[in-house]
Write a protein that holds these residues in place. Structure first.
Motif, PDB file in Angstrom:
ATOM      1  N   PHE A 608      11.134   9.083  -0.947  1.00 49.81           N
ATOM      2  CA  PHE A 608      10.533   9.798   0.179  1.00 49.81           C
ATOM      3  C   PHE A 608      11.501  10.880   0.624  1.00 49.81           C
ATOM      4  N   THR A 609      11.019  12.093   0.585  1.00 48.40           N
ATOM      5  CA  THR A 609      11.872  13.199   1.030  1.00 48.40           C
ATOM      6  C   THR A 609      11.003  14.262   1.670  1.00 48.40           C
ATOM      7  N   THR A 610      11.559  14.946   2.662  1.00 46.78           N
ATOM      8  CA  THR A 610      10.829  16.071   3.261  1.00 46.78           C
ATOM      9  C   THR A 610      11.475  17.380   2.796  1.00 46.78           C
ATOM     10  N   LYS A 611      12.477  17.221   1.965  1.00 51.17           N
ATOM     11  CA  LYS A 611      13.186  18.422   1.476  1.00 51.17           C
ATOM     12  C   LYS A 611      12.469  18.938   0.229  1.00 51.17           C
ATOM     13  N   GLY A 612      12.547  20.212   0.027  1.00 49.01           N
ATOM     14  CA  GLY A 612      11.815  20.832  -1.087  1.00 49.01           C
ATOM     15  C   GLY A 612      12.206  20.276  -2.444  1.00 49.01           C
TER      16      GLY A 612
HETATM   17  P1  ADP Z   1      16.769  13.098   0.855  1.00 49.95           P
HETATM   18  O1  ADP Z   1      17.944  13.423   1.682  1.00 49.95           O
HETATM   19  O2  ADP Z   1      17.040  13.289  -0.604  1.00 49.95           O
HETATM   20  O3  ADP Z   1      15.528  13.738   1.312  1.00 49.95           O
HETATM   21  P2  ADP Z   1      17.044  10.537   2.013  1.00 49.95           P
HETATM   22  O4  ADP Z   1      16.643   9.201   1.586  1.00 49.95           O
HETATM   23  O5  ADP Z   1      18.494  10.701   2.238  1.00 49.95           O
HETATM   24  O6  ADP Z   1      16.504  11.534   0.964  1.00 49.95           O
HETATM   25  O7  ADP Z   1      16.313  10.889   3.310  1.00 49.95           O
HETATM   26  C1  ADP Z   1      14.912  10.757   3.354  1.00 49.95           C
HETATM   27  C2  ADP Z   1      14.318  11.624   4.400  1.00 49.95           C
HETATM   28  O8  ADP Z   1      14.703  11.162   5.664  1.00 49.95           O
HETATM   29  C3  ADP Z   1      14.784  13.052   4.397  1.00 49.95           C
HETATM   30  O9  ADP Z   1      14.047  13.836   3.515  1.00 49.95           O
HETATM   31  C4  ADP Z   1      14.553  13.455   5.834  1.00 49.95           C
HETATM   32  O10 ADP Z   1      13.212  13.815   6.041  1.00 49.95           O
HETATM   33  C5  ADP Z   1      14.803  12.217   6.594  1.00 49.95           C
HETATM   34  N1  ADP Z   1      16.145  12.182   7.172  1.00 49.95           N
HETATM   35  C6  ADP Z   1      17.169  11.420   6.787  1.00 49.95           C
HETATM   36  N2  ADP Z   1      18.229  11.616   7.600  1.00 49.95           N
HETATM   37  C7  ADP Z   1      17.849  12.527   8.520  1.00 49.95           C
HETATM   38  C8  ADP Z   1      18.520  13.162   9.623  1.00 49.95           C
HETATM   39  N3  ADP Z   1      19.780  12.880   9.958  1.00 49.95           N
HETATM   40  N4  ADP Z   1      17.806  14.031  10.365  1.00 49.95           N
HETATM   41  C9  ADP Z   1      16.524  14.316  10.062  1.00 49.95           C
HETATM   42  N5  ADP Z   1      15.864  13.776   9.011  1.00 49.95           N
HETATM   43  C10 ADP Z   1      16.500  12.872   8.251  1.00 49.95           C
END
Ligand code: ADP
Ligand code: MG
Length: 663
Positions: A608-612
């Protein structure tokens, strides 16, 4: 009178009992025991008043049915006389002529149908004869069998005050046997249940209700019988006996009621009160005329037809009519003739009183049902007892249960609900953890697969970069690059190895570590833009804890990297170390975008990620979670993604036990 009290008069139909405690409330002698929420009648205590059969709306209290025994009796080659209680006009209101009723009874197979009214005439005469004596010493009429049972069982010291006169039923039985022969069987038919156990002299006693059933079974109606009169001796004023004050009126002593100190009381509360007063104020020398139920015309053996006052009017009309037609000379002759019979009656003591428990025991039970002070005694009566104290005594006597107390049960229910809520919450969090560990397991499988695949090419890279490094001379400009390749490849191998370990749920390699230094080290390894600053602060005395360095480093760097990535416009990251004797916590707080409520439940899900694409892998937090769990630790998240609700940002708090290190 010898009471064959072996017969159980009232029964509970357990399936019908809805546990409302109305029968407990209405029973004047507390002869109903509640066991496991079910009401049962205690035969030895029951006085057969039948109040419970009247008040139970569910029909869960029924009385002894003897109509089958009567059928057997009628089949025998014997003279059987029915003696009819004078309250019959109150039951058979549909009959315009009493002679039709007599015809119907006769049709059932009775050789004789007589009226108890004549017995009442003689009993009344006896009372009149004894009246001055009775009034001088104080006495209690003995015509209601339930009252007699009550005195014998619960006020045995008053047995001597019961009038030593038989009831009109027994008097009539003796008269019938005298007139028609001793071998004549006598069956009483009336409104009363207690009569079934009153006397062995009467061969059978059935109620008007049972009589109706017999009529129906045999298809006997007023239209298909020959109207006949009662068999002699005919009754006189005694027929008025079933209406209140009937006996007194019959005896001709009701007119000067005030002078004569006669007290008339009926119903479960009034009769007991009258007896209590009688006992306490014996010097007043009252005569008590008592009925246990609300009177013979609304007795428990009557069907529920017609109102009390119209029934009363029916009896009065009947008596008026009968008295017009009566041959007074013959009546007088009969009275004279039969009054020579012995109508005396001795009563026995059959003490059924229960010992009253001590104050200490009572207050202990009261406390167990939440009655600590007098203000807690609501005396609401919902348990069937008038006061909380009486309920407590009944609990000790084995008659009642604590659940019968409604306020106590409601309170218990509230507590169960809140307990249930708590266990529900813990269930929800366990479910959450379970869901997470399922995700983790699938992530473990995946990472094991990837790690396995990466291991071989990494081995090749390590091997060849080492060979190249060894071949390069000391001053070769590529040597430094080759050293970096070797170093980074070794690090990759370690991580891959770590992933494999994680996937296999291998134990962590815990080593005592200075957490303050460790956090600093993690900050140093993070690549961050200029506009972001990371502060760390320690609030613990002892910085030592047992952790797996490589794995915990992944936890911190992942949290820190996420924090950096959440702050595209820069800001501050605060890392705080706190702890106590057992645990150490590391909190990573950022001023970033925050995590929306919808995303919150997904962040630990692998991928699960919200990053591109190409930026996030969605593997950071699942890995963090797994490592923290392997350290027997916990991870908490608080986040605000809503500008309007205040400053946005996220805090991850990782807590793990120190293990053997520290303190
Ligand atoms: P990634 O960093 O590769 O997206 P992660 O498992 O580390 O995967 O994180 C999953 C998702 O959780 C991120 O894509 C983000 O949307 C959210 N997230 C995690 N840590 C934070 C944070 N400190 N602030 C905002 N969103 C966060
Ligand atoms: Mg990440």
């Amino acid at each position: 009178m010898s009471h064959s009290r072996r017969k159980q008069l009232v029964f509970t139909v357990k399936d019908r009992c809805r546990v409302c405690y109305t029968c407990v409330r209405e029973c004047p002698v507390k002869a109903i025991r509640i066991v496991n929420g079910q009401a049962e009648v205690i035969n030895e205590r029951c006085i057969g008043c039948g109040n419970c059969t009247i008040v139970c709306s569910q029909g869960a209290k029924i009385f002894l049915q003897t109509d089958d025994d009567l059928k057997t009796l009628l089949k025998q080659e014997q003279k059987v006389a029915a003696i009819i209680a004078p309250s019959f006009p109150a039951e058979f209101t549909e009959m315009d002529d009493y002679k039709k009723f007599v015809g119907m009874v006769r049709r059932l197979g009775f050789s004789l149908v007589c009226e108890v009214a004549f017995g009442a005439d003689l009993v009344a005469a006896k009372y009149k004869e004894l009246h001055h004596e009775l009034a001088d010493y104080g006495s209690i009429s003995s015509d209601c069998p339930a009252i007699v049972f009550y005195i014998e069982h619960y006020h045995p010291q008053l047995v001597g005050d019961l009038a030593k006169v038989v009831s009109p039923m027994v008097a009539m039985t003796r008269i019938v046997k005298e007139k028609y022969g001793n071998d004549t069987k006598v069956v009483f038919i009336g409104p009363c249940i207690a009569k079934k156990a009153e006397s062995d002299e009467v061969d059978e006693a059935i109620t008007f209700k049972e009589l109706r059933t017999l009529f129906e079974e045999n298809n006997i109606t007023p239209e298909n019988v020959n109207p006949t009169d009662f068999d002699p001796p005919h009754g006189g004023k005694g027929a008025i006996f079933p209406v209140s004050r009937g006996l007194l009126q019959t005896a001709g002593i009701s007119e000067d009621i005030l002078n004569e100190n006669v007290i008339v009381a009926s119903g479960r509360v009034n009769f007991r009160e009258a007896i209590r007063e009688f006992e306490n104020e014996k010097e007043n020398k009252h005569h008590l005329e008592l009925l246990c139920c609300r009177g013979c015309i609304v007795g428990p053996g009557m069907s529920k037809r017609g109102s009390r006052y119209s029934r009363r009017a029916n009896v009065s009309n009947y008596v008026r009519k009968r008295l017009q037609d009566i041959d007074m000379d013959e009546w007088k002759r009969n009275v004279e003739k039969f009054s020579k019979l012995d109508f005396s009656q001795q009563h026995e003591t059959r003490d059924r009183r229960m010992s009253v428990p001590g104050e200490e025991e009572i207050s202990k039970v009261l406390k167990s049902i939440g009655k600590f002070e007098i203000k807690d005694h609501l005396n609401c009566g919902s348990c069937g007892y008038d006061t909380c104290r009486e309920h407590a005594i009944a609990i000790i006597q084995g008659l009642a249960e604590d659940e019968m107390c409604l306020p106590y049960s409601i309170e218990k229910l509230h507590k169960s609900i809140s307990d249930l809520n708590i266990s529900n919450e813990s269930l929800a969090s366990t479910r959450q953890a379970l869901k997470q560990s399922e995700k983790l397991a699938s992530m473990g499988q995946l990472s094991a697969g990837i790690a396995h695949e990466l291991n071989n090419p990494l081995g090749v890279i390590t091997m060849y970069s080492n060979i190249l490094k060894d071949e390069a001379s000391e001053d070769d400009p590529v040597r430094e690059d080759l050293e970096l390749i070797v170093e980074q490849a070794a690090r990759c191998k370690k991580i891959v190895g770590g992933l494999l370990n994680f996937a296999r749920k291998n134990q962590v390699n815990l080593v005592p570590t200075n957490i303050i230094d460790f956090v600093k080290q993690s900050i140093a390894s993070i690549i961050k833009p200029e506009n972001i600053t990371i502060y760390s602060e320690s609030k613990i005395v002892d910085p030592m804890a047992n952790i797996d360095n490589d794995q915990m480093m992944q936890v911190l760097t992942n949290l820190e990297k996420n924090a950096v990535e959440a702050m595209p416009d820069g800001g501050q990251i605060q890392i705080t170390i706190t702890g106590d004797k057992e645990n150490v916590s590391i909190t990573v707080t950022d001023e970033g975008t925050g995590i929306s409520k919808e995303n919150m439940e997904h962040i630990f899900t692998p991928f699960f990620t919200t990053k591109g694409t190409g930026k996030g892998t969605g593997l950071g937090l699942p890995l963090v979670y797994g490592i923290v769990k392997m350290h027997q630790g916990q991870i908490e998240v608080k986040s605000n993604a809503d500008n309007q609700a205040g400053k946005t940002g996220t805090t991850f708090k990782v807590t793990f036990p120190r293990g053997s290190a520290g303190y």
